[in-house]
Design a protein around this motif. Structure first.
Motif, PDB file in Angstrom:
ATOM      1  N   GLY A   1       0.484  -6.635  -0.950  1.00 22.90           N
ATOM      2  CA  GLY A   1      -0.051  -7.706  -1.775  1.00 22.90           C
ATOM      3  C   GLY A   1       0.675  -9.015  -1.533  1.00 22.90           C
ATOM      4  N   GLY A   2      -0.016 -10.105  -1.782  1.00 21.67           N
ATOM      5  CA  GLY A   2       0.584 -11.430  -1.705  1.00 21.67           C
ATOM      6  C   GLY A   2       0.085 -12.291  -2.848  1.00 21.67           C
ATOM      7  N   TYR A   3       0.779 -13.370  -3.096  1.00 22.59           N
ATOM      8  CA  TYR A   3       0.397 -14.301  -4.159  1.00 22.59           C
ATOM      9  C   TYR A   3       0.145 -13.572  -5.481  1.00 22.59           C
ATOM     10  N   GLY A   4       1.153 -12.821  -5.901  1.00 28.24           N
ATOM     11  CA  GLY A   4       1.049 -12.107  -7.175  1.00 28.24           C
ATOM     12  C   GLY A   4      -0.039 -11.046  -7.167  1.00 28.24           C
ATOM     13  N   GLN A   5      -0.227 -10.381  -6.036  1.00 32.24           N
ATOM     14  CA  GLN A   5      -1.224  -9.324  -5.854  1.00 32.24           C
ATOM     15  C   GLN A   5      -2.660  -9.849  -5.891  1.00 32.24           C
ATOM     16  N   LYS A   6      -2.829 -11.153  -5.675  1.00 33.61           N
ATOM     17  CA  LYS A   6      -4.173 -11.733  -5.670  1.00 33.61           C
ATOM     18  C   LYS A   6      -4.888 -11.569  -4.340  1.00 33.61           C
ATOM     19  N   VAL A   7      -4.121 -11.383  -3.264  1.00 34.70           N
ATOM     20  CA  VAL A   7      -4.699 -11.169  -1.946  1.00 34.70           C
ATOM     21  C   VAL A   7      -3.971 -10.023  -1.256  1.00 34.70           C
ATOM     22  N   SER A   8      -4.655  -9.408  -0.314  1.00 32.09           N
ATOM     23  CA  SER A   8      -4.029  -8.388   0.527  1.00 32.09           C
ATOM     24  C   SER A   8      -3.623  -9.060   1.835  1.00 32.09           C
ATOM     25  N   VAL A   9      -2.395  -8.818   2.257  1.00 33.79           N
ATOM     26  CA  VAL A   9      -1.849  -9.450   3.449  1.00 33.79           C
ATOM     27  C   VAL A   9      -1.559  -8.371   4.486  1.00 33.79           C
ATOM     28  N   GLU A  10      -2.140  -8.533   5.672  1.00 32.93           N
ATOM     29  CA  GLU A  10      -1.841  -7.619   6.775  1.00 32.93           C
ATOM     30  C   GLU A  10      -0.648  -8.169   7.541  1.00 32.93           C
ATOM     31  N   VAL A  11       0.319  -7.289   7.793  1.00 37.55           N
ATOM     32  CA  VAL A  11       1.537  -7.674   8.485  1.00 37.55           C
ATOM     33  C   VAL A  11       1.644  -6.844   9.755  1.00 37.55           C
ATOM     34  N   ASP A  12       1.852  -7.530  10.883  1.00 40.05           N
ATOM     35  CA  ASP A  12       2.115  -6.789  12.119  1.00 40.05           C
ATOM     36  C   ASP A  12       3.518  -7.147  12.591  1.00 40.05           C
ATOM     37  N   PHE A  13       3.979  -6.460  13.600  1.00 36.87           N
ATOM     38  CA  PHE A  13       5.377  -6.539  13.981  1.00 36.87           C
ATOM     39  C   PHE A  13       5.537  -6.674  15.500  1.00 36.87           C
ATOM     40  N   PRO A  14       5.034  -7.761  16.075  1.00 34.25           N
ATOM     41  CA  PRO A  14       5.095  -7.915  17.531  1.00 34.25           C
ATOM     42  C   PRO A  14       6.540  -7.912  18.030  1.00 34.25           C
ATOM     43  N   GLY A  15       6.760  -7.179  19.106  1.00 35.21           N
ATOM     44  CA  GLY A  15       8.074  -7.140  19.720  1.00 35.21           C
ATOM     45  C   GLY A  15       9.065  -6.213  19.053  1.00 35.21           C
ATOM     46  N   ARG A  16       8.664  -5.505  18.023  1.00 32.13           N
ATOM     47  CA  ARG A  16       9.574  -4.590  17.317  1.00 32.13           C
ATOM     48  C   ARG A  16       9.253  -3.158  17.720  1.00 32.13           C
ATOM     49  N   SER A  17      10.238  -2.459  18.243  1.00 32.65           N
ATOM     50  CA  SER A  17      10.002  -1.078  18.663  1.00 32.65           C
ATOM     51  C   SER A  17      10.087  -0.107  17.491  1.00 32.65           C
ATOM     52  N   THR A  18      10.764  -0.513  16.415  1.00 35.70           N
ATOM     53  CA  THR A  18      10.832   0.304  15.202  1.00 35.70           C
ATOM     54  C   THR A  18      10.471  -0.565  14.010  1.00 35.70           C
ATOM     55  N   VAL A  19       9.672   0.007  13.125  1.00 31.79           N
ATOM     56  CA  VAL A  19       9.234  -0.681  11.913  1.00 31.79           C
ATOM     57  C   VAL A  19       9.677   0.136  10.710  1.00 31.79           C
ATOM     58  N   LEU A  20      10.295  -0.522   9.742  1.00 29.13           N
ATOM     59  CA  LEU A  20      10.724   0.101   8.492  1.00 29.13           C
ATOM     60  C   LEU A  20       9.806  -0.394   7.387  1.00 29.13           C
ATOM     61  N   LEU A  21       9.124   0.538   6.723  1.00 30.86           N
ATOM     62  CA  LEU A  21       8.181   0.179   5.670  1.00 30.86           C
ATOM     63  C   LEU A  21       8.586   0.840   4.358  1.00 30.86           C
ATOM     64  N   ALA A  22       8.652   0.041   3.306  1.00 25.79           N
ATOM     65  CA  ALA A  22       8.865   0.552   1.957  1.00 25.79           C
ATOM     66  C   ALA A  22       7.480   0.732   1.346  1.00 25.79           C
ATOM     67  N   VAL A  23       7.107   1.978   1.100  1.00 29.72           N
ATOM     68  CA  VAL A  23       5.744   2.349   0.720  1.00 29.72           C
ATOM     69  C   VAL A  23       5.624   2.507  -0.791  1.00 29.72           C
ATOM     70  N   ARG A  24       4.606   1.879  -1.347  1.00 31.76           N
ATOM     71  CA  ARG A  24       4.325   1.956  -2.781  1.00 31.76           C
ATOM     72  C   ARG A  24       3.990   3.393  -3.181  1.00 31.76           C
TER      73      ARG A  24
END
Length: 181
Positions: free
Chosen positions: A126-149
């Motif tokens: 979520g973004g803007y106080g959960q008013k929009v959904s934001v897609e995040v990508d991770f170019p150039g990162r071989s490992t991604v750490l995600l904190a999952v709801r």
């Protein structure tokens, strides 16, 4: 997996479900559990789709951010996974961002959707106080750490035949120990 006061947190099974949704044919799903007696959590984590359970014995009887950051960081450095999922919880708030910054990982919090798009991880939060959904990508990162709801992904279920291994956590002096010396 996350445990508190000797009990496995329900979000742990949801993290496994999220990991299974990202699995490609050649991928393995490994679940790490940290604690003073992590072996007690092997049976409830031995689920269908879990290839390996990694027990990580730590000396701290309760959650300690420096200990978790050090142990999980060492595990990531050794294993080099493409995705690491942790609960979006008060515990992960204590170490996840610092760990991602220290290791140069892709990082997002409060993730409620995660998928592979053209082979790359894309997380939605979520973004803007959960008013929009934001897609995040991770170019150039071989490992991604995600904190999952919590309560978003279907909890893994069904018995499995997971391999069990142990990982030696590095010794660490926590900030709380530094200030009491």
């Amino acid at each position: 997996a996350e445990q508190r006061r000797g009990e496995l947190r329900p979000v742990s099974l949801e993290l496994i479900g999220a990991a299974q949704s990202l699995r490609r044919d050649t991928d393995a799903v490994a679940v790490a559990i940290l604690g003073t007696a992590p072996e007690q959590f092997v049976a409830p984590l031995r689920l269908a789709g879990v290839d390996e359970i990694v027990t990580v014995k730590v000396s701290a009887p309760e959650f300690e951010p420096d200990t978790f950051e050090s142990a999980i960081g060492a595990l990531i450095a050794e294993r080099r996974p493409d995705v690491v999922l942790v609960a979006h919880s008060v515990d992960s708030f204590g170490y996840a961002a610092a760990l991602a910054a220290k290791l140069g990982l892709g990082f997002a919090t409060d993730v409620f959707k995660v998928e592979r798009v053209d082979g790359e991880i894309v997380a939605t939060r979520g973004g803007y106080g959960q008013k929009v959904s934001v897609e995040v990508d991770f170019p150039g990162r071989s490992t991604v750490l995600l904190a999952v709801r919590a309560t978003v992904f279907k909890a893994a279920e069904g018995a499995g035949a997971s391999m069990v291994t142990s990982f030696a956590a590095p010794a660490v002096v926590s900030r709380s120990e530094e200030h009491t010396s």
